[in-house]
Design an enzyme around this catalytic site. Structure first.
Site, PDB file in Angstrom:
ATOM      1  N   SER A  21      -0.298   5.798  -2.326  1.00  0.00           N
ATOM      2  CA  SER A  21      -0.461   6.130  -4.117  1.00  0.00           C
ATOM      3  C   SER A  21       0.213   4.449  -4.351  1.00  0.00           C
ATOM      4  O   SER A  21      -0.480   3.602  -4.081  1.00  0.00           O
ATOM      5  CB  SER A  21       0.546   7.090  -4.446  1.00  0.00           C
ATOM      6  N   HIS A  48      -4.495   7.096  -4.056  1.00  0.00           N
ATOM      7  CA  HIS A  48      -4.503   7.701  -5.527  1.00  0.00           C
ATOM      8  C   HIS A  48      -5.140   6.927  -6.484  1.00  0.00           C
ATOM      9  O   HIS A  48      -4.549   5.558  -6.732  1.00  0.00           O
ATOM     10  CB  HIS A  48      -3.096   8.192  -6.047  1.00  0.00           C
ATOM     11  N   ASP A 142       3.110  13.887  -2.719  1.00  0.00           N
ATOM     12  CA  ASP A 142       1.560  14.334  -2.244  1.00  0.00           C
ATOM     13  C   ASP A 142       1.664  13.701  -0.801  1.00  0.00           C
ATOM     14  O   ASP A 142       2.132  12.647  -0.364  1.00  0.00           O
ATOM     15  CB  ASP A 142       0.502  13.638  -2.934  1.00  0.00           C
TER      16      ASP A 142
END
Length: 342
Positions: A21, A48, A142
């Site tokens: 991310s 992401h 995540d």
């Protein structure tokens, strides 16, 4: 020099899946620069990105910096050894047992689409002990549930050393939940992967039914009440994404939540999304009270006697609510960092 075939054999080939991310562009480049042109596995990456971004900047940066060919993943594309597949914007990237790329428009997971967990789970179900999952820098958690799935299916997990990560939350949360011998700085991951891919695959374990269910949910854009009922039990919380009821899924000490339409959250991402929804609601309430105060003030100026006093009193009460809401918004702004996991 021996050149390894680009042909990926789904029945025996190994694959590498990577999730990242914040700070992911530089981390991915540093990692992939260690891979030779004859890298013996396909590499699938979820970074992401916002739904309105194209992902072209990351694609271009990778192709300018690494030896391997990097492409945006497309539906039903066959996997090839030594090729890098990037998740497209606003779609989940998954992989099938037949060795093909799957692109879905399923519900967001952990406030993201693409999300890391759907890729990791699908790879775990499709390739079991032949998948290696890597979690790099990023916020929140995540990828943790995905690594748990990979480990339960017999695969291998590599987690960036938080001390080496630009944003250590994602690696640290993964380390808190997943026991692994591979806690490494990026600079050492290339050699570790070479050894993992060259070694015989670990013993295959039976794929757990609950992981298969979650993969099927992510593959379909539809409600699946029966499936989510098998995963956990209902709790008195509503899904911030659609307003539906949430089911709690517990894996050891790790808590996750799902609704029957497919939205999924870790506990940390659920708190973060609830915070965003509350803030949105408070700003709407602030606007409505300000409009009400202004309207009542205007009415008071055009009236006399009891009607004017009533309008002035209601305008003053609206101002009280405005000040309360502003105080809450200011307090939330100062406390934003408390919503992030330690």
């Amino acid at each position: 020099m021996k050149i390894i075939s680009k042909i990926f054999r789904p029945e025996s080939g190994k694959i590498v899946v990577i999730g990242t991310s914040a700070g992911g562009m530089s981390a991915s480049i540093k990692l992939l620069q260690q891979f030779p042109i004859d890298f013996p596995a396909p590499i699938l990456i979820v970074q992401h990105i916002s739904g309105d971004a194209s992902g072209d900047a990351l694609l271009q940066a990778l192709n300018e910096s690494i030896e391997l060919k990097c492409v945006h993943a497309t539906q039903d594309a066959p996997l090839e050894n030594g090729k890098v597949y990037l998740a497209p914007s606003d779609h989940h990237l998954m992989v099938s047992k037949s060795g093909q790329v799957q692109i879905t428009k399923g519900a967001q997971e952990n406030r993201s689409r693409p999300a890391i967990d759907p890729l990791f789970r699908s790879a775990a179900v499709a390739f079991g002990n032949r998948v290696t999952g890597i979690v790099l820098t990023g916020y929140l958690d995540d990828g943790t549930a995905g690594l748990i799935a990979i480990k339960r299916c017999g695969g291998t997990c590599i987690i960036q050393d938080p001390n080496d990560a630009e944003y250590p939350d994602m690696p640290q949360n993964a380390l808190n939940q997943v026991k692994t011998i591979y806690r490494l700085p990026i600079a050492k991951m290339g050699s570790a992967l070479t050894k993992i891919l060259a070694a015989p695959a670990k013993k295959q374990v039976k794929i757990p039914k609950d992981i298969e269910l979650e993969v099927r949910i992510a593959e379909r854009v539809l409600s699946d009440l029966a499936a989510v009922n098998e995963l956990g039990h209902q709790v008195p919380f509503n899904c911030p994404g659609c307003g539906g009821v949430l089911w709690k899924i517990k894996e050891g000490s790790f808590l996750r939540y799902r609704c029957h339409t497919g939205h999924a959250y870790t506990a940390a991402s659920l708190v973060a999304e609830q915070t965003n929804k509350i803030e949105e609601t408070m700003w709407v309430a602030l606007r409505m009270f300000e409009e009400r105060r202004n309207l009542l003030t205007t009415l008071a100026k055009g009236q006399t006697g009891a009607a004017a006093r009533s309008a002035e009193e209601r305008a003053a009460l609206s101002q009280v609510h405005i000040e309360r809401i502003r105080a809450i918004l200011l307090a939330d702004d100062k406390a934003t960092k408390s919503d992030l996991p330690s």
